[in-house]
Design a protein around this motif. Structure first.
Motif, mmCIF file in Angstrom:
data_model
loop_
_atom_site.group_PDB
_atom_site.id
_atom_site.type_symbol
_atom_site.label_atom_id
_atom_site.label_comp_id
_atom_site.label_asym_id
_atom_site.label_seq_id
_atom_site.Cartn_x
_atom_site.Cartn_y
_atom_site.Cartn_z
ATOM 1 N N UNK A 108 0.812 -1.030 -0.108
ATOM 2 C CA UNK A 108 -0.212 -0.299 0.099
ATOM 3 C C UNK A 108 1.011 0.991 -0.391
ATOM 4 N N UNK A 109 1.390 1.299 -1.483
ATOM 5 C CA UNK A 109 2.602 2.831 -1.209
ATOM 6 C C UNK A 109 2.076 4.296 -2.337
ATOM 7 N N UNK A 110 1.202 4.053 -2.112
ATOM 8 C CA UNK A 110 -0.081 5.566 -3.069
ATOM 9 C C UNK A 110 0.309 6.316 -2.075
ATOM 10 N N UNK A 111 0.468 7.553 -2.434
ATOM 11 C CA UNK A 111 0.874 8.567 -1.588
ATOM 12 C C UNK A 111 -0.596 9.058 -1.277
ATOM 13 N N UNK A 112 -0.350 9.457 0.120
ATOM 14 C CA UNK A 112 -2.618 10.603 0.028
ATOM 15 C C UNK A 112 -3.466 9.572 -0.406
ATOM 16 N N UNK A 113 -3.233 8.578 -0.700
ATOM 17 C CA UNK A 113 -4.391 7.354 -0.728
ATOM 18 C C UNK A 113 -4.656 6.692 0.743
ATOM 19 N N UNK A 114 -3.229 5.665 0.368
ATOM 20 C CA UNK A 114 -2.810 5.051 1.482
ATOM 21 C C UNK A 114 -2.400 5.478 2.593
ATOM 22 N N UNK A 115 -3.078 6.506 3.621
ATOM 23 C CA UNK A 115 -2.424 7.173 4.243
ATOM 24 C C UNK A 115 -2.659 6.930 5.557
ATOM 25 N N UNK A 116 -2.087 7.166 7.067
ATOM 26 C CA UNK A 116 -2.002 6.910 7.897
ATOM 27 C C UNK A 116 -2.528 8.001 9.439
ATOM 28 N N UNK A 117 -3.649 8.581 10.450
ATOM 29 C CA UNK A 117 -3.306 9.501 10.964
ATOM 30 C C UNK A 117 -3.228 8.528 12.542
ATOM 31 N N UNK A 118 -2.448 8.948 12.940
ATOM 32 C CA UNK A 118 -2.269 9.498 14.636
ATOM 33 C C UNK A 118 -2.640 10.483 15.651
ATOM 34 N N UNK A 119 -3.647 10.033 16.814
ATOM 35 C CA UNK A 119 -3.696 11.405 17.626
ATOM 36 C C UNK A 119 -3.397 10.989 18.677
ATOM 37 N N UNK A 120 -2.972 11.934 19.985
ATOM 38 C CA UNK A 120 -3.844 11.259 20.859
ATOM 39 C C UNK A 120 -3.288 12.813 21.902
ATOM 40 N N UNK A 121 -4.331 13.049 23.192
ATOM 41 C CA UNK A 121 -4.673 13.972 23.570
ATOM 42 C C UNK A 121 -3.888 13.273 25.301
ATOM 43 N N UNK A 122 -3.460 14.344 25.671
ATOM 44 C CA UNK A 122 -2.907 13.411 27.749
ATOM 45 C C UNK A 122 -2.864 14.784 27.573
ATOM 46 N N UNK A 123 -3.228 14.909 29.178
ATOM 47 C CA UNK A 123 -3.240 15.767 30.580
ATOM 48 C C UNK A 123 -2.931 14.862 31.863
ATOM 49 N N UNK A 124 -2.582 15.915 32.870
ATOM 50 C CA UNK A 124 -2.509 14.914 34.486
ATOM 51 C C UNK A 124 -3.694 14.990 34.710
ATOM 52 N N UNK A 125 -4.291 14.100 35.206
ATOM 53 C CA UNK A 125 -5.369 13.388 36.289
ATOM 54 C C UNK A 125 -4.917 13.079 37.550
ATOM 55 N N UNK A 126 -5.464 14.007 38.422
ATOM 56 C CA UNK A 126 -4.639 13.530 39.782
ATOM 57 C C UNK A 126 -3.226 13.562 39.708
ATOM 58 N N UNK A 127 -2.783 12.508 40.371
ATOM 59 C CA UNK A 127 -1.305 12.370 40.516
ATOM 60 C C UNK A 127 -0.946 11.571 39.578
ATOM 61 N N UNK A 128 -1.889 10.938 38.055
ATOM 62 C CA UNK A 128 -1.213 10.147 36.775
ATOM 63 C C UNK A 128 -2.044 10.972 35.640
ATOM 64 N N UNK A 129 -0.618 10.753 34.688
ATOM 65 C CA UNK A 129 -0.957 11.399 33.103
ATOM 66 C C UNK A 129 -1.920 9.966 32.935
ATOM 67 N N UNK A 130 -3.391 10.777 32.319
ATOM 68 C CA UNK A 130 -3.938 9.969 31.102
ATOM 69 C C UNK A 130 -3.862 10.208 30.190
ATOM 70 N N UNK A 131 -4.333 9.331 28.961
ATOM 71 C CA UNK A 131 -3.870 9.859 27.384
ATOM 72 C C UNK A 131 -5.585 9.077 27.005
#
Length: 412
Positions: free
Chosen positions: A204-227
């Motif tokens: 799967x090597x067609x540019x802008x067609x066989x593409x991928x997206x990854x996203x992450x949101x993270x922040x402290x939650x009490x004394x832990x880091x949640x994502x």
């Protein structure tokens, strides 16, 4: 110092002379030789598992408003048939471009990195749920340094830091698959028996067609880091089979997940979960994986003088198992144990990492001893031991690939 100046000149030339406008350039790297041999006889593979000499050059150039990084490995591998044929996706040939990227800050609350880079996130130790960036399984299983498990991505990576938390977004305009086991250096289960026949999956090597997206949101939650995580793309290894084309391929995949990590007393704990939405349905012409729920929990603490232990529990829960006709169980359980001991004024590091699956009845053991001889020299001894009751399980298929080896590295 004379050698370092020569290397610095070569890297500066390679950056298309832009370093003449730079404020400063830092050069680091290492030269390493590594040799390994199989402990069993595999008629499909060379008895030597590794026999290579590697030079890595890592240059970081600073500009007024940006940083340019180039990290390249030059390799002589006595077990590769054609070193002149470079394949940056598979990591074969005499050169592997690990990083070539530009980092800049367009606004005070955001960073942008564009180009070839190593990406990773998630909480697992050698277990990955929401980290859908490419892995080099050949390097890992053959005994190269653990850093080489992470393969490079060609990506636009944006980090944004508003008051409510932090966002990371990665866009890969062309699919970056795993450097998967393909028979070239490791034998595998092909559905009927163990084989060393090389195969190449449908790309799967067609540019802008066989593409991928990854996203992450993270922040402290009490004394832990949640994502929170999201991924849109493809299974990273060719786990689908197209019967009409008689070829393995990469089915479409979405993943949604979350994790948390924090300290409870003297123990560092983490949990992570992900839902694997396999977006293609099996049919008379295609076999694709079912949806899965994956979960892990981990615990790490110091249990003695300079002795650290880490334990993980991991499970894959296959959905719609009633319609599945393969060999795996509905639940695949994996337990891991990492032990790390520092000795001799922390010049000697002894480590042991063990995977054990009670459901698959297979095991993978990774002992390692690394001794720092001086500020520049380091020697290591390692082994990769695979055990299993069945040929078709992940570690069981690799039993004839068990290996041990030595390495010597000079860093500068």
């Amino acid at each position: 110092m004379k050698i370092k100046k020569i290397l610095l000149f070569l890297i500066s030339t390679f950056t298309v002379q832009v370093s003449s406008f730079a404020l400063d350039t830092e050069l680091h790297g290492f030269a390493e030789t590594r040799a390994g041999a199989r402990t069993q006889d595999d008629p499909a593979q060379n008895q030597m598992s590794l026999g290579e000499t590697r030079l890595q050059l890592d240059a970081l150039t600073y500009f007024d408003a940006a940083e340019l990084q180039i990290r390249t490995d030059f390799l002589y591998d006595g077990l590769q048939d054609d070193l002149h044929k470079i394949d940056l996706d598979r990591g074969t040939g005499f050169m592997d471009l690990r990083e070539l990227n530009l980092l800049f800050t367009p606004i005070p609350s955001a960073d942008v990195k564009i180009g070839r880079q190593i990406l990773t996130w998630g909480t697992g130790d050698l277990l990955f749920i929401n980290d859908l960036f490419p892995k080099d399984w050949n390097s890992f299983l053959l005994g190269r340094d653990e850093d080489y498990l992470k393969a490079p991505s060609d990506a636009l990576f944006v980090s944004w830091f508003p008051a409510i938390g932090s966002f990371d977004f990665a866009y890969m305009p062309k699919f970056d698959p795993d450097r998967y086991v393909d028979g070239s250096r490791l034998s595998y289960w092909n559905g009927m028996d163990i084989t060393g026949d090389e195969f190449t999956a449908e790309k799967r090597n067609e540019w802008f067609k066989d593409h991928e997206f990854s996203a992450r949101f993270y922040r402290p939650v009490l004394s832990w880091e949640g994502s929170l995580y999201a991924y849109h793309g493809f299974w990273k290894s060719p786990v689908g089979y197209d019967l009409s084309a008689n070829d393995y391929y990469f089915p479409r995949l979405n993943v949604y997940g979350a994790s948390a990590r924090g300290a409870v007393g003297n123990t560092l704990m983490n949990v992570e979960i992900g839902y694997y939405d396999s977006r293609e349905n099996s049919s008379a012409f295609k076999n694709v994986p079912n949806d899965e729920v994956r979960f892990l929990s981990g615990y790490e603490r110091e249990i003695g003088n300079e002795l650290t232990a880490g334990f993980q529990y991991y499970v894959e829960w296959m959905q719609d198992y009633g319609g599945y006709s393969g060999t795996r169980d509905e639940f695949r359980h994996v337990l891991t144990l990492r032990l790390t001991k520092m000795a001799m004024n922390q010049n000697l590091m002894l480590s042991l990492f063990t995977f054990y699956s009670p459901s698959d009845q297979d095991t993978y053991i990774r002992p390692n001893a690394t001794y720092t001889i001086s500020d520049h020299w380091q020697a290591s001894a390692y082994a990769n031991v695979f055990l299993g009751e069945h040929d078709y399980t992940f570690f069981g298929q690799l039993q004839d690939n068990s290996n041990l080896g030595l390495s010597l590295r000079y860093s500068f």
